[in-house]
Design an enzyme around this catalytic site. Structure first.
Site, PDB file in Angstrom:
ATOM      1  N   ASP A  63       0.414   4.450 -52.796  1.00  0.00           N
ATOM      2  CA  ASP A  63      -0.709   4.838 -51.942  1.00  0.00           C
ATOM      3  C   ASP A  63      -1.700   3.694 -51.858  1.00  0.00           C
ATOM      4  O   ASP A  63      -1.621   2.710 -52.596  1.00  0.00           O
ATOM      5  CB  ASP A  63      -1.335   6.168 -52.377  1.00  0.00           C
ATOM      6  CG  ASP A  63      -2.133   6.075 -53.660  1.00  0.00           C
ATOM      7  OD1 ASP A  63      -2.327   4.957 -54.168  1.00  0.00           O
ATOM      8  OD2 ASP A  63      -2.563   7.122 -54.156  1.00  0.00           O
ATOM      9  N   ASP A 109      -6.706   5.558 -39.816  1.00  0.00           N
ATOM     10  CA  ASP A 109      -5.397   5.804 -39.208  1.00  0.00           C
ATOM     11  C   ASP A 109      -4.695   4.494 -38.861  1.00  0.00           C
ATOM     12  O   ASP A 109      -3.481   4.344 -39.074  1.00  0.00           O
ATOM     13  CB  ASP A 109      -5.550   6.649 -37.938  1.00  0.00           C
ATOM     14  CG  ASP A 109      -5.888   8.100 -38.234  1.00  0.00           C
ATOM     15  OD1 ASP A 109      -5.795   8.504 -39.414  1.00  0.00           O
ATOM     16  OD2 ASP A 109      -6.262   8.831 -37.292  1.00  0.00           O
ATOM     17  N   ASN A 168     -12.093   5.179 -45.055  1.00  0.00           N
ATOM     18  CA  ASN A 168     -12.463   6.211 -44.075  1.00  0.00           C
ATOM     19  C   ASN A 168     -13.973   6.381 -43.983  1.00  0.00           C
ATOM     20  O   ASN A 168     -14.547   6.489 -42.890  1.00  0.00           O
ATOM     21  CB  ASN A 168     -11.823   7.550 -44.452  1.00  0.00           C
ATOM     22  CG  ASN A 168     -10.390   7.685 -43.955  1.00  0.00           C
ATOM     23  OD1 ASN A 168     -10.018   7.094 -42.950  1.00  0.00           O
ATOM     24  ND2 ASN A 168      -9.596   8.460 -44.659  1.00  0.00           N
ATOM     25  N   HIS A 200     -12.483   7.373 -39.495  1.00  0.00           N
ATOM     26  CA  HIS A 200     -11.104   7.858 -39.618  1.00  0.00           C
ATOM     27  C   HIS A 200     -10.146   7.173 -38.645  1.00  0.00           C
ATOM     28  O   HIS A 200      -8.956   7.042 -38.945  1.00  0.00           O
ATOM     29  CB  HIS A 200     -11.067   9.370 -39.404  1.00  0.00           C
ATOM     30  CG  HIS A 200     -11.659  10.137 -40.547  1.00  0.00           C
ATOM     31  ND1 HIS A 200     -10.967  10.391 -41.711  1.00  0.00           N
ATOM     32  CD2 HIS A 200     -12.887  10.691 -40.737  1.00  0.00           C
ATOM     33  CE1 HIS A 200     -11.710  11.077 -42.552  1.00  0.00           C
ATOM     34  NE2 HIS A 200     -12.898  11.268 -41.992  1.00  0.00           N
ATOM     35  N   GLU A 225      -2.671   9.385 -47.729  1.00  0.00           N
ATOM     36  CA  GLU A 225      -2.337   7.961 -47.820  1.00  0.00           C
ATOM     37  C   GLU A 225      -1.224   7.698 -48.824  1.00  0.00           C
ATOM     38  O   GLU A 225      -1.003   6.561 -49.244  1.00  0.00           O
ATOM     39  CB  GLU A 225      -3.587   7.151 -48.207  1.00  0.00           C
ATOM     40  CG  GLU A 225      -4.030   7.288 -49.643  1.00  0.00           C
ATOM     41  CD  GLU A 225      -4.930   8.492 -49.883  1.00  0.00           C
ATOM     42  OE1 GLU A 225      -5.609   8.498 -50.927  1.00  0.00           O
ATOM     43  OE2 GLU A 225      -4.954   9.411 -49.042  1.00  0.00           O
TER      44      GLU A 225
END
Length: 307
Positions: A181, A198, A189, A194, A224
């Site tokens: 991760d 992404d 974020n 966000h 993630e």
């Protein structure tokens, strides 16, 4: 369309080939039932129709079609039409042909007009079949893919993991499984938004995919957190690949609307070489997760193998 013609009589086979050639169809030939099965196996990926004689030496048409339909069912291949050709108009023969797996039954000698009409009907069926196959492939891809990153979704990913684990053979290399991760992703974020988060996920998955082999797989487990499957690989080779993945995430920042976002990843992995059972998948997931936890708690941005 691509059509397989099966007939032990050379003149009948040549005549059919000439007719179909004039109609623009591609033709594959076989002289008996056994050859028909061999040609089917060789061309099954793009075959649209089989025209097969009933009375042939070695293996008749009914037996050959039964064998072909059995292969289709076993291999989960797509159906396509098969038409029997026979000089017999006996009701029992027609019935037997349909029960054997045929879809139509033409009586020899076949007139050119009847053949043209039948081929037109088969072309309509073939076009419809291909549209359905294409649609099913698209739906299957949608159902197994994470919509954002293009990685496999968790359900599809774990299904592949089970399959790969169960197929490990004695004396072969093992399977490497990793969970990774992105470090401090929540801060990305919160700081950049966000949409930026992404884009980071998409970019990271793309970089990692480019550094894996064709047989390897990346899946999104949630948020993630992602998984990587490396089949048939040694421990040292697996570590090198995971280290390379970690490096390509770190080596350059992600750019989003003129914002420069630095990203690193922690990776925990384990090697599976044993015998598969219902509980082993959960054990492998747990072992990789334990290694990831250690990577996170000992400085992040590193690869740790479960011991």
């Amino acid at each position: 369309m691509k059509v397989l013609i099966v007939d032990d009589t050379n003149t009948d086979r040549l005549l059919l080939k000439l007719y179909l050639g004039k109609l623009g169809y591609q033709v594959v030939e076989a002289q008996n039932g056994q050859e028909a099965i061999e040609q089917y196996i060789r061309h099954s990926h793009d075959l649209d129709l089989i025209l097969i004689d009933v009375q042939m030496p070695q293996m008749n048409g009914f037996e050959a079609v039964k064998a072909i339909r059995d292969i289709q069912e076993k291999e989960k291949q797509e159906w396509f039409p098969i038409i029997f050709l026979s000089a017999s108009a006996n009701d029992n023969d027609v019935e037997q042909g349909i029960w054997a797996g045929g879809d139509d039954y033409l009586i020899k000698p076949i007139s050119q007009k009847i053949l043209v009409a039948k081929m037109l009907a088969m072309k309509r069926i073939s076009d419809m079949r291909r549209r359905l196959v294409d649609m099913n492939e698209k739906l299957e891809k949608i159902a197994s893919t994470d919509f954002l990153t293009g990685a496999s979704n968790r359900r599809a990913f774990e299904s592949v993991l089970e399959s790969e684990m169960s197929s490990i053979e004695e004396n072969s290399n093992g399977l490497a499984f990793a969970i990774f991760d992105l470090d401090k992703f929540k801060a990305i974020n919160d700081t950049y938004g966000h949409a930026a988060g992404d884009e980071v996920l998409v970019e990271v998955v793309d970089r990692i995919k480019k550094n894996l082999r064709d047989v390897d797989l990346v899946g999104r487990l949630g948020g993630e957190e992602f998984g990587i499957i490396l089949p048939n690989i040694s421990e040292d080779e697996a570590f090198d690949i995971f280290e390379r993945c970690r490096h390509v995430v770190e080596e350059k920042p992600v750019l989003h609307e003129e914002m420069v976002i630095s990203v690193t990843a922690s990776i925990g992995f384990t090697i599976f070489e044993g015998h598969y059972s219902k509980d082993t998948k959960m054990e492998v997931l747990k072992h990789a997760d334990t290694a990831l936890y250690e990577a996170k708690n000992t400085g992040r941005n590193k690869v740790v193998e479960y011991q």
